[in-house]
Scaffold this motif. Structure first.
Motif, PDB file in Angstrom:
ATOM      1  N   MET A 194       0.822  -1.189   0.000  1.00 40.45           N
ATOM      2  CA  MET A 194       0.000   0.000   0.000  1.00 40.45           C
ATOM      3  C   MET A 194       0.867   1.254   0.000  1.00 40.45           C
ATOM      4  O   MET A 194       0.560   2.202  -0.694  1.00 40.45           O
ATOM      5  CB  MET A 194      -0.924  -0.043   1.226  1.00 40.45           C
ATOM      6  N   MET A 195       1.942   1.228   0.777  1.00 39.04           N
ATOM      7  CA  MET A 195       2.823   2.389   0.863  1.00 39.04           C
ATOM      8  C   MET A 195       3.511   2.636  -0.474  1.00 39.04           C
ATOM      9  O   MET A 195       3.668   3.784  -0.893  1.00 39.04           O
ATOM     10  CB  MET A 195       3.857   2.180   1.972  1.00 39.04           C
ATOM     11  N   LEU A 196       3.890   1.575  -1.157  1.00 37.03           N
ATOM     12  CA  LEU A 196       4.551   1.707  -2.453  1.00 37.03           C
ATOM     13  C   LEU A 196       3.602   2.306  -3.487  1.00 37.03           C
ATOM     14  O   LEU A 196       4.004   3.110  -4.326  1.00 37.03           O
ATOM     15  CB  LEU A 196       5.070   0.346  -2.912  1.00 37.03           C
ATOM     16  N   LEU A 197       2.344   1.931  -3.408  1.00 34.29           N
ATOM     17  CA  LEU A 197       1.345   2.487  -4.316  1.00 34.29           C
ATOM     18  C   LEU A 197       1.170   3.986  -4.070  1.00 34.29           C
ATOM     19  O   LEU A 197       1.076   4.765  -5.029  1.00 34.29           O
ATOM     20  CB  LEU A 197       0.018   1.758  -4.140  1.00 34.29           C
ATOM     21  N   THR A 198       1.160   4.387  -2.809  1.00 34.11           N
ATOM     22  CA  THR A 198       1.051   5.804  -2.467  1.00 34.11           C
ATOM     23  C   THR A 198       2.240   6.575  -3.015  1.00 34.11           C
ATOM     24  O   THR A 198       2.078   7.652  -3.606  1.00 34.11           O
ATOM     25  CB  THR A 198       0.981   5.985  -0.933  1.00 34.11           C
ATOM     26  N   ILE A 199       3.431   6.021  -2.849  1.00 35.22           N
ATOM     27  CA  ILE A 199       4.637   6.682  -3.357  1.00 35.22           C
ATOM     28  C   ILE A 199       4.565   6.804  -4.873  1.00 35.22           C
ATOM     29  O   ILE A 199       4.862   7.865  -5.435  1.00 35.22           O
ATOM     30  CB  ILE A 199       5.896   5.905  -2.924  1.00 35.22           C
ATOM     31  N   ALA A 200       4.158   5.743  -5.560  1.00 31.68           N
ATOM     32  CA  ALA A 200       4.098   5.758  -7.017  1.00 31.68           C
ATOM     33  C   ALA A 200       3.084   6.777  -7.524  1.00 31.68           C
ATOM     34  O   ALA A 200       3.350   7.509  -8.483  1.00 31.68           O
ATOM     35  CB  ALA A 200       3.761   4.370  -7.530  1.00 31.68           C
ATOM     36  N   GLU A 201       1.908   6.834  -6.897  1.00 31.37           N
ATOM     37  CA  GLU A 201       0.879   7.785  -7.324  1.00 31.37           C
ATOM     38  C   GLU A 201       1.338   9.217  -7.130  1.00 31.37           C
ATOM     39  O   GLU A 201       1.185  10.052  -8.015  1.00 31.37           O
ATOM     40  CB  GLU A 201      -0.416   7.540  -6.547  1.00 31.37           C
ATOM     41  N   ARG A 202       1.906   9.505  -5.977  1.00 29.30           N
ATOM     42  CA  ARG A 202       2.342  10.879  -5.709  1.00 29.30           C
ATOM     43  C   ARG A 202       3.527  11.267  -6.578  1.00 29.30           C
ATOM     44  O   ARG A 202       3.649  12.418  -6.986  1.00 29.30           O
ATOM     45  CB  ARG A 202       2.666  11.042  -4.222  1.00 29.30           C
ATOM     46  N   TYR A 203       4.390  10.316  -6.876  1.00 27.58           N
ATOM     47  CA  TYR A 203       5.520  10.596  -7.762  1.00 27.58           C
ATOM     48  C   TYR A 203       5.017  10.910  -9.169  1.00 27.58           C
ATOM     49  O   TYR A 203       5.495  11.832  -9.825  1.00 27.58           O
ATOM     50  CB  TYR A 203       6.486   9.407  -7.793  1.00 27.58           C
ATOM     51  N   ALA A 204       4.022  10.131  -9.629  1.00 22.76           N
ATOM     52  CA  ALA A 204       3.442  10.360 -10.956  1.00 22.76           C
ATOM     53  C   ALA A 204       2.742  11.712 -11.033  1.00 22.76           C
ATOM     54  O   ALA A 204       2.713  12.344 -12.090  1.00 22.76           O
ATOM     55  CB  ALA A 204       2.473   9.238 -11.300  1.00 22.76           C
ATOM     56  N   GLU A 205       2.190  12.156  -9.914  1.00 16.96           N
ATOM     57  CA  GLU A 205       1.524  13.456  -9.863  1.00 16.96           C
ATOM     58  C   GLU A 205       2.523  14.602  -9.737  1.00 16.96           C
ATOM     59  O   GLU A 205       2.156  15.768  -9.819  1.00 16.96           O
ATOM     60  CB  GLU A 205       0.560  13.500  -8.679  1.00 16.96           C
ATOM     61  N   GLY A 206       3.792  14.292  -9.497  1.00 18.24           N
ATOM     62  CA  GLY A 206       4.807  15.325  -9.362  1.00 18.24           C
ATOM     63  C   GLY A 206       4.941  15.863  -7.951  1.00 18.24           C
ATOM     64  O   GLY A 206       5.564  16.899  -7.731  1.00 18.24           O
ATOM     65  N   ARG A 207       4.373  15.164  -6.986  1.00 15.40           N
ATOM     66  CA  ARG A 207       4.441  15.603  -5.583  1.00 15.40           C
ATOM     67  C   ARG A 207       5.666  14.968  -4.920  1.00 15.40           C
ATOM     68  O   ARG A 207       5.556  14.154  -4.013  1.00 15.40           O
ATOM     69  CB  ARG A 207       3.153  15.212  -4.861  1.00 15.40           C
ATOM     70  N   ILE A 208       6.825  15.347  -5.357  1.00 13.52           N
ATOM     71  CA  ILE A 208       8.072  14.738  -4.906  1.00 13.52           C
ATOM     72  C   ILE A 208       8.333  15.013  -3.421  1.00 13.52           C
ATOM     73  O   ILE A 208       8.878  14.170  -2.716  1.00 13.52           O
ATOM     74  CB  ILE A 208       9.261  15.253  -5.756  1.00 13.52           C
TER      75      ILE A 208
END
Length: 95
Positions: A1-15
């Motif tokens: 679940m945490m990895l999915l959150t990281i991937a989604e936010r990274y894709a959105e540009g929320r580094i």
């Protein structure tokens, strides 16, 4: 679940917000070991080359032996990963 959150936010540009503050609570920071690893590589290379010179290898054999020793020891201390050009240049020119 945490990895999915990281991937989604990274894709959105929320580094800056890859995880929430509560998810980061209690996480231990990674210990930087690169400098220690490179110093060890340098020390082992010096010891091997000094040993080769002490054994009486001719100077003509020591010159081509040096890059072979550097690459072999660097690969061993990087756990089988071949070092990048930047890591090899760090052996010569520290940043």
């Amino acid at each position: 679940m945490m990895l999915l959150t990281i991937a989604e936010r990274y894709a959105e540009g929320r580094i800056d917000d890859l995880l929430d503050a509560d998810q980061l609570a209690g996480a231990a920071p990674a210990t930087p070991r690169e400098r220690t690893r490179m110093l060890t590589v340098g020390a082992v290379v010096v010891l091997v080359m000094a040993g080769a010179a002490t054994l009486g290898l001719p100077e003509a054999a020591l010159v081509p032996l040096l890059p072979v020793v550097v690459l072999f020891v660097a690969v061993v201390f990087n756990r089988g990963r071949i070092p990048t050009a930047g890591q090899l240049s760090d052996l010569i020119i520290p940043r």
